[in-house]
Design an enzyme around this catalytic site. Structure first.
Site, mmCIF file in Angstrom:
data_model
loop_
_atom_site.group_PDB
_atom_site.id
_atom_site.type_symbol
_atom_site.label_atom_id
_atom_site.label_comp_id
_atom_site.label_asym_id
_atom_site.label_seq_id
_atom_site.Cartn_x
_atom_site.Cartn_y
_atom_site.Cartn_z
ATOM 1 N N HIS A 155 -32.557 -54.968 -4.446
ATOM 2 C CA HIS A 155 -33.077 -53.602 -4.389
ATOM 3 C C HIS A 155 -34.593 -53.659 -4.450
ATOM 4 O O HIS A 155 -35.185 -54.716 -4.727
ATOM 5 C CB HIS A 155 -32.518 -52.717 -5.507
ATOM 6 C CG HIS A 155 -32.761 -53.251 -6.892
ATOM 7 N ND1 HIS A 155 -34.017 -53.416 -7.428
ATOM 8 C CD2 HIS A 155 -31.907 -53.673 -7.861
ATOM 9 C CE1 HIS A 155 -33.929 -53.893 -8.659
ATOM 10 N NE2 HIS A 155 -32.650 -54.069 -8.936
ATOM 11 N N ASP A 277 -15.839 -61.790 -18.595
ATOM 12 C CA ASP A 277 -16.229 -62.996 -19.314
ATOM 13 C C ASP A 277 -16.611 -62.639 -20.750
ATOM 14 O O ASP A 277 -17.676 -62.082 -21.003
ATOM 15 C CB ASP A 277 -17.411 -63.661 -18.598
ATOM 16 C CG ASP A 277 -17.657 -65.077 -19.036
ATOM 17 O OD1 ASP A 277 -17.749 -65.299 -20.262
ATOM 18 O OD2 ASP A 277 -17.760 -65.961 -18.171
ATOM 19 N N SER A 292 -30.526 -58.377 -11.849
ATOM 20 C CA SER A 292 -30.618 -57.989 -10.445
ATOM 21 C C SER A 292 -30.899 -59.202 -9.574
ATOM 22 O O SER A 292 -31.840 -59.947 -9.823
ATOM 23 C CB SER A 292 -31.744 -56.970 -10.246
ATOM 24 O OG SER A 292 -31.430 -55.748 -10.826
#
Length: 330
Positions: A155, A277, A292
């Site tokens: 992004h 997890d 990210s």
């Protein structure tokens, strides 16, 4: 006093069934490393204002038309690109007792405004907080050995606290060392606490809605080559992503993909997943800022990267298909 905002935490921020599309499959070097990112404005950005005294009267530049997000590009028609250049030009004008005219960019418009200042004890104060770049932490998604390009984040990197629509294209990426993790809570995503190192990895040439892209110059360590998957190959079910949670060590985080959007054009949030997890959850309690760009792998192929967190359920996140990163790597 002119102050520089030294760092901004990088975003893991809180879409049409369609026909077939072109596939951008490639063999790339798998990422997962923590990176520090420095983006440079083509000027100096105003990030806020504070009150000073002009002729014994209180004065705030915000009441005089200056806004957070305005980009200062010139002082008395002299180009400036850094805080140091801005200060030097203003100081020279103050010493010469000249009027100071700033050239500003706002929402794609350019205009001029007079800068007022307060002097005391041979020091000047402008009432402006400024910065000349963005600094943040993210994760490398892939390196492309065919053209020596890299892709990361998934992004755009921007300062969401500012109203400016100016996107920063140029910058540098460095190795980064993760020191600690601030866990996420619903409504309040956590973050990686990390230091940016001095070892330069490469330079940026683009910063768009689907990631940051650039040319890498320094590739070290074990390099795993992996094939990328087309959107049609991505399945519901088990997968994992790679990210750094301590130092430089990459961790494997198991996830379950719960929803897929079939997309014929680049768009965000194509992949919806939840972290399964328990070891990772004990450290992060979900998706945190700095993840990210973490590459998502399924069936031994790179299918996309982590981009967003669900603010209402931080165990759930979203990903961008790798096809769209490859298409936007220009």
């Amino acid at each position: 006093m002119l102050l520089k905002k030294l760092s901004i935490s990088l975003i893991t921020v809180v879409s049409l069934l369609c026909p077939s599309f072109q596939v951008f499959a490639a063999d790339v070097i798998l990422g997962g490393q923590s990176i520090g990112i420095e983006l440079d404005y083509e000027g100096v950005m105003i990030t806020g204002t504070y009150e000073i005294s002009i002729d014994n009267h209180p004065y705030d530049p915000a009441s005089d038309g200056f806004m957070s997000g305005d980009l200062i590009t010139k002082v008395n028609h002299q180009d400036i690109e850094s805080i140091q250049e801005l200060m030097n030009e203003i100081k020279a004008c103050v010493e010469k007792k000249q009027e100071i005219i700033l050239t500003l960019r706002r929402q794609k418009q350019t205009f001029e405004k007079e800068l007022k200042f307060q002097t005391k004890d041979h020091q000047f104060t402008t009432g402006l907080y400024v910065q000349d770049g963005l600094t943040g932490i993210g994760t490398m998604t892939y390196y492309n050995p065919q053209n020596h390009h890299f892709g990361a984040l998934g992004h755009m990197m921007c300062d969401t606290s500012l109203s400016s629509d100016i996107s920063v294209k140029n910058g540098t990426i460095y190795h980064s060392y993760v020191k600690n993790i601030k866990p996420s809570q619903n409504g309040n995503p956590g973050e990686k606490i990390a230091d940016i190192g001095s070892i330069e990895i490469g330079t940026l040439f683009d910063n768009n809605n689907y990631g940051i892209y650039g040319q890498y110059t320094n590739l070290s360590g074990k390099n795993q080559t992996i094939s990328t998957a087309s959107i049609d190959e991505v399945e519901l079910g088990d997968a994992y992503f790679l990210t750094v949670l301590d130092g430089h060590t990459m961790s494997r985080c198991s996830i379950r993909i719960t929803h897929l959007k079939k997309q014929s054009e680049p768009d965000i949030k194509g992949i919806t997943f939840e972290i399964t997890d328990n070891e990772v959850l004990s450290l992060t309690n979900g998706i945190v800022q700095g993840m990210s760009g973490s590459p998502i792998i399924q069936n031994n192929k790179l299918i996309g990267c982590v981009t967003h967190v669900d603010m209402n359920n931080v165990h759930q996140g979203y990903g961008l298909y790798i096809d769209w990163m490859l298409k936007n790597d220009k």
